[in-house]
Motif scaffolding. Structure first.
Motif, PDB file in Angstrom:
ATOM      1  N   VAL A 149       0.881  -1.166   0.000  1.00  0.00           N
ATOM      2  CA  VAL A 149       0.000   0.000   0.000  1.00  0.00           C
ATOM      3  C   VAL A 149       0.915   1.211   0.000  1.00  0.00           C
ATOM      4  N   ALA A 150       0.820   2.043  -1.030  1.00  0.00           N
ATOM      5  CA  ALA A 150       1.726   3.174  -1.183  1.00  0.00           C
ATOM      6  C   ALA A 150       1.180   4.406  -0.470  1.00  0.00           C
ATOM      7  N   ASP A 151       2.062   5.083   0.266  1.00  0.00           N
ATOM      8  CA  ASP A 151       1.720   6.369   0.871  1.00  0.00           C
ATOM      9  C   ASP A 151       1.385   7.362  -0.246  1.00  0.00           C
ATOM     10  N   PRO A 152       0.438   8.287  -0.035  1.00  0.00           N
ATOM     11  CA  PRO A 152       0.023   9.190  -1.120  1.00  0.00           C
ATOM     12  C   PRO A 152       1.157   9.987  -1.766  1.00  0.00           C
ATOM     13  N   ARG A 153       2.251  10.264  -1.025  1.00  0.00           N
ATOM     14  CA  ARG A 153       3.355  11.020  -1.610  1.00  0.00           C
ATOM     15  C   ARG A 153       4.516  10.126  -2.048  1.00  0.00           C
ATOM     16  N   TRP A 154       4.305   8.816  -2.039  1.00  0.00           N
ATOM     17  CA  TRP A 154       5.385   7.894  -2.388  1.00  0.00           C
ATOM     18  C   TRP A 154       6.010   8.226  -3.731  1.00  0.00           C
ATOM     19  N   LEU A 155       5.204   8.358  -4.749  1.00  0.00           N
ATOM     20  CA  LEU A 155       5.750   8.520  -6.098  1.00  0.00           C
ATOM     21  C   LEU A 155       6.398   9.893  -6.279  1.00  0.00           C
ATOM     22  N   THR A 156       5.803  10.922  -5.712  1.00  0.00           N
ATOM     23  CA  THR A 156       6.410  12.253  -5.800  1.00  0.00           C
ATOM     24  C   THR A 156       7.778  12.273  -5.135  1.00  0.00           C
ATOM     25  N   GLU A 157       7.854  11.722  -3.929  1.00  0.00           N
ATOM     26  CA  GLU A 157       9.120  11.729  -3.198  1.00  0.00           C
ATOM     27  C   GLU A 157      10.163  10.832  -3.865  1.00  0.00           C
ATOM     28  N   LEU A 158       9.734   9.744  -4.488  1.00  0.00           N
ATOM     29  CA  LEU A 158      10.664   8.817  -5.115  1.00  0.00           C
ATOM     30  C   LEU A 158      11.243   9.379  -6.409  1.00  0.00           C
ATOM     31  N   THR A 159      10.483  10.218  -7.106  1.00  0.00           N
ATOM     32  CA  THR A 159      10.917  10.683  -8.426  1.00  0.00           C
ATOM     33  C   THR A 159      11.463  12.106  -8.443  1.00  0.00           C
ATOM     34  N   ALA A 160      11.137  12.934  -7.457  1.00  0.00           N
ATOM     35  CA  ALA A 160      11.624  14.318  -7.433  1.00  0.00           C
ATOM     36  C   ALA A 160      13.149  14.426  -7.460  1.00  0.00           C
ATOM     37  N   PRO A 161      13.912  13.533  -6.818  1.00  0.00           N
ATOM     38  CA  PRO A 161      15.377  13.661  -6.863  1.00  0.00           C
ATOM     39  C   PRO A 161      15.961  13.628  -8.273  1.00  0.00           C
ATOM     40  N   PHE A 162      15.269  13.033  -9.231  1.00  0.00           N
ATOM     41  CA  PHE A 162      15.793  12.998 -10.595  1.00  0.00           C
ATOM     42  C   PHE A 162      15.850  14.389 -11.212  1.00  0.00           C
ATOM     43  N   VAL A 163      14.962  15.271 -10.784  1.00  0.00           N
ATOM     44  CA  VAL A 163      14.981  16.648 -11.275  1.00  0.00           C
ATOM     45  C   VAL A 163      16.141  17.412 -10.660  1.00  0.00           C
TER      46      VAL A 163
END
Length: 452
Positions: A199-213
């Motif tokens: 079950v993914a936390d609502p900000r999981w994907l944002t936090e996981l992918t923001a470092p690439f920017v």
């Protein structure tokens, strides 16, 4: 053991973990948040008739008061990597490149989330529901149905999720093969992977992918994985042995500046993260050839596909970043038999992925041989058996003999039955053989397909 989340700000908010019933008295494993961000875990005991929120807020306040003051970005105490400690210092702040207030928009790349699955529609539905609730502004979800024997997964996606989830099939069994299918079909600049039992936390994907920017040299990110259930002795024992958690301090691994505290770098890939919460820059993952199809669950290698991906990206000169802000809750296996299978698979996957790395990147052999003596010592420590501190009347290897509250996996002081230790070591001996057998099976399947 109950699961709960405690928000320290706004006067304190206590809620059950995802899918958990309301809290009652007894032992509680608590994720502590500050401003919505995970900052630590606590193990609390709520007496019958007591107010759970008051008890756990008091415990959190005492742990916060005892935590040493430090600079804005403090070093992580040892307990920070402890999944189920008896106490957990909670830092007053945990700034990372992705630690932005939730009210501020976070720049993120377009992303494809790949979920490989096989005949587990009930768990998959919970995972997809949580993924569809992500606050990431630009992502797609791709379900890869791996070697299906029924139409249940296809029916679930078409009936319940329609246009919101893409569906593809991969007839060849194996997690790495399924992930490679997702890599081929993905449209995003970043490809994120998670399991069908999270079950993914609502900000999981944002936090996981923001470092690439933030970091153009970043090839991979990993995130925090916590237990969704601790209802059985097997689940508690797995989490005490380390589970999938890698602590609450963000860290970047740079192959051009190897960490001084990681003498086996980059071959101890299990310290970087796990496949239930990982993401890759799409062009980087494709450039290294994706995952080795002879690794992973569903093959004779039994595992290691995620670790292979981490090392291949690092060996190609790209950085890897771990962020505890990217959280998923994982459903650990429940039975003792499952835990035995998992222990053997962990051992096999470890040496299988190392074999895969050396087969595909033979230039890494000198570096591997130089680290081999320390690596063998590390493997002995990793798989060492430990007697329970208190007897529960069970014989060695029984699921009830966990020695009470488990300790931290970095300290290696908690109970770990000898049978599981032996299974891990047998798996390590088998791993290279399993990998070579998996490669042979894939070649045979390819020849049969070509002949057909």
């Amino acid at each position: 053991m109950q699961i709960a989340e405690l928000e320290l700000d706004e006067g304190g908010v206590l809620r059950p973990g995802p899918g958990s019933p309301p809290l009652t008295h007894g032992e509680v494993f608590v994720l502590v948040r500050r401003g919505g961000r995970p900052v630590g875990t606590l193990l609390g005991q709520v007496s019958e008739g007591a107010d759970p929120k008051a008890v756990l807020m008091d415990l959190a306040a005492r742990e916060t008061a005892e935590a040493p003051a430090g600079p804005a970005d403090p070093p992580a105490p040892t307990a920070m990597s402890t999944p189920i400690p008896t106490s957990m210092p909670i830092p007053t702040s945990m700034p990372t490149p992705t630690s932005m207030p939730t009210s501020m928009p976070t720049p993120v790349p377009s992303t494809t989330v790949v979920v490989a699955t096989r005949e587990r529609t009930e768990k998959l539905a919970h995972a997809l529901d949580s993924l569809l609730a992500q606050d990431h502004p630009d992502f797609e979800i791709l379900v890869v149905d791996n070697a299906p024997v029924t139409d249940s997964t296809r029916d679930l996606v078409e009936r319940k999720y329609a246009e919101r989830v893409r569906y593809v099939t991969e007839p060849v069994p194996g997690l790495a093969v399924a992930h490679n299918k997702g890599v081929e079909a993905a449209h995003g600049e970043v490809i994120a992977f998670t399991d069908d039992d999270v079950v993914a936390d609502p900000r999981w994907l944002t936090e996981l992918t923001a470092p690439f920017v933030v970091d153009p040299g970043l090839g991979c990110t990993t995130g925090l994985i916590l237990p969704a259930r601790l209802r059985t002795p097997a689940q508690v024992l797995l989490e005490s042995h380390g589970g999938f958690a890698k602590g609450f301090t963000a860290r970047t691994y740079d192959p051009h500046d190897p960490p001084a505290d990681e003498p086996l770098f980059p071959f101890t890939a299990g310290r970087f993260g796990s496949g239930a919460s990982m993401a890759f820059r799409a062009e980087v993952l494709r450039a290294v050839g994706g995952f080795d199809p002879a690794t992973g669950a569903g093959t004779r290698a039994r595992g290691g596909d995620d670790l292979y991906g981490f090392v291949r990206v690092l060996a190609a000169g790209h950085r890897l970043h771990y962020t505890p802000q990217a959280l998923v809750w994982h459903h650990h296996r429940e039975t003792w038999r499952d835990l035995e299978t998992q222990a053997y698979g962990y051992g096999a996957g470890l040496t299988a992925y190392l074999t895969a790395i050396l087969v595909n990147r033979p230039g890494l052999l000198p570096a591997f041989l130089a680290r081999l003596p320390r690596g063998l010592a590390y493997a002995r420590t990793l798989t060492a058996s430990r007697e329970a501190e208190s007897s529960s009347g069970n014989t060695e290897g029984s699921p009830g003999n966990t020695g009470g509250t488990p300790g931290g996996h970095d300290d290696r002081t908690h109970a770990w039955p000898g049978r599981l230790s032996r299974l891990q070591r047998r798996g390590m001996l088998y791993g290279p053989v399993g990998y070579l057998r998996a490669r042979h099976a894939l070649r045979g399947a390819a020849r049969s397909s070509g002949a057909g």
